[in-house]
Design an enzyme around this catalytic site. Structure first.
Site, PDB file in Angstrom:
ATOM      1  N   HIS A 190      43.049  22.432  41.782  1.00 53.50           N
ATOM      2  CA  HIS A 190      43.514  21.524  42.838  1.00 53.50           C
ATOM      3  C   HIS A 190      42.863  21.888  44.174  1.00 53.50           C
ATOM      4  CE1 HIS A 190      46.423  19.304  40.576  1.00 53.50           C
ATOM      5  NE2 HIS A 190      47.194  20.344  40.305  1.00 53.50           N
ATOM      6  N   HIS A 226      44.974  26.461  37.131  1.00 57.51           N
ATOM      7  CA  HIS A 226      45.409  25.073  37.342  1.00 57.51           C
ATOM      8  C   HIS A 226      45.452  24.748  38.839  1.00 57.51           C
ATOM      9  CE1 HIS A 226      48.265  21.621  36.312  1.00 57.51           C
ATOM     10  NE2 HIS A 226      48.402  21.738  37.626  1.00 57.51           N
ATOM     11  N   GLU A 227      46.087  25.628  39.613  1.00 56.37           N
ATOM     12  CA  GLU A 227      46.238  25.370  41.048  1.00 56.37           C
ATOM     13  C   GLU A 227      44.934  25.575  41.806  1.00 56.37           C
ATOM     14  OE1 GLU A 227      48.758  23.925  42.262  1.00 56.37           O
ATOM     15  OE2 GLU A 227      49.807  24.015  40.347  1.00 56.37           O
TER      16      GLU A 227
END
Length: 377
Positions: free
Chosen positions: A71, A67-68
């Site tokens: 980003h 998820h990160e």
């Protein structure tokens, strides 16, 4: 959100872990191994339950990391430099060295995280269905199904319009687009984060008093973390607003005292010139060019019997691990990269020459001066 310890680097991005991750890791593993799995599928050995619970916790945090990283990848493609990724209680946070250049870039960077969690959740759900179709071990099916559900829940929770969640950044992008003012947009997202945090605390306490047990306290704890993180983000946004347009040269300490790399640690600690002025000094090589940063605390770690044979160059923080800035760099953009501690001083360079050093206390003095000098109504 600062990392308690570092796991390593992926594609040049430092991966850190906040202490709260250990709490949630233990809760997940224990809750599955001693709660859900034995209740749903009794009759297995404790070892099997614990292997399944620990495996689920590890894969869950791998999902958070994915998820990160999403980003970070999108931020880089939009011209934003990523400092590190920190996993914590509410998921994770990718710390950026600079701001997105436009609301659209902010939208893309923030939106990709929940999208990745949503896709992962769907894949895990599909995987659980396929495993059930081929009569795979029931504990494996349950763990994969749980991972699907938790990733879908993570996507929904992170989409809530409140800082510091991804939804808060989406809200900030919208407010920025509507108002044209990034600082006002950040203040709005921060306020939403605090409101959501207090709401979760209130709901958690009500649930606890009505017999909700630890579930209510857990909800209140999440609310408390949310308030703390949103408040910290809001304060940093205010600082960046005050420092907007202020160059590094206006806050740095000019012409700092330097230490030759060849000087012994014993001589460094014995010389009053170094002992009583500062806690960190730029280190220069034989040609006078900066090669690193030495702290008095770091030098004192050398045993006294060896300090006469150990040079400053051997105990310094090398230039490659030291933050370097230019005189015309923006203080507002540099602020997210700075951390407390003497070893995190920023060396200021101009055309390859050391011209200054910068600490958080220098920025604090600059902020105080700017606020006192601001015209009053």
């Amino acid at each position: 959100m600062r990392a308690t310890f570092t796991l390593g680097r992926i594609s040049g991005v430092r991966i850190g872990v906040h202490w709260s991750v250990l709490l949630i890791f233990g809760i997940i593993a224990f809750g599955l191994a001693q709660g859900r799995l034995p209740q749903v599928y009794p009759g297995h050995s404790p070892v099997e339950y614990w292997v399944a619970g620990l495996g689920a916790a590890v894969v869950f945090f791998a999902s958070l990391l994915a998820h990160e990283l999403a980003h970070a990848v999108v931020a880089r493609r939009n011209g934003v430099v990523v400092d590190d990724i920190v996993l914590w209680l509410l998921g994770g946070v990718a710390r950026l060295k600079s701001e997105a250049s436009s609301p659209a870039a902010e939208l893309r960077t923030a939106g990709v995280g929940p999208l990745v969690s949503l896709v992962l959740g769907g894949l895990f759900v599909l995987g659980a269905w396929l495993l059930a179709m081929v009569s795979a071990p029931e504990l494996l099916v349950e763990v994969v199904a749980w991972l699907g559900g938790i990733n879908l829940l993570l996507a929904v929770f992170n989409s809530l319009p409140a800082a510091p969640l991804d939804g808060g950044r989406l809200l900030r992008a919208f407010l920025w687009w509507r108002t044209g003012d990034r600082l006002r947009a950040t203040a709005g997202a921060t306020m939403a984060g605090r409101v959501l945090g207090w709401l979760l605390i209130g709901l958690g306490l009500v649930a606890f008093m009505r017999g909700g047990g630890l579930g209510g306290l857990w909800l209140a704890l999440i609310g408390w973390f949310l308030i703390a993180a949103a408040t910290a983000e809001g304060r940093q946004a205010q600082l960046r607003g005050v420092l907007a347009g202020v160059p590094v040269r206006d806050a740095m300490t000019r012409d700092p005292l330097t230490v030759p790399a060849a000087l012994t640690v014993a001589d460094l600690l014995a010389d009053p010139l170094y002992r009583y002025r500062h806690s960190a000094f730029p280190v220069t090589g034989a040609d006078g060019a900066p090669v690193g940063l030495v702290t008095l605390d770091g030098a004192r770690q050398v045993p006294p019997e060896n300090s006469g044979a150990v040079t400053v160059g051997e105990v310094m923080v090398p230039l490659s691990r030291t933050t370097v800035a230019g005189t015309d760099d923006s203080l507002a953009d540099l602020l997210p990269r700075m951390e407390p501690g003497a070893e995190h001083r920023v060396l200021v360079m101009d055309k390859g020459r050391l011209v200054g050093i910068l600490s958080l206390s220098d920025i604090s003095r600059t902020v105080t001066w700017l606020m006192n000098a601001a015209p009053r109504p």
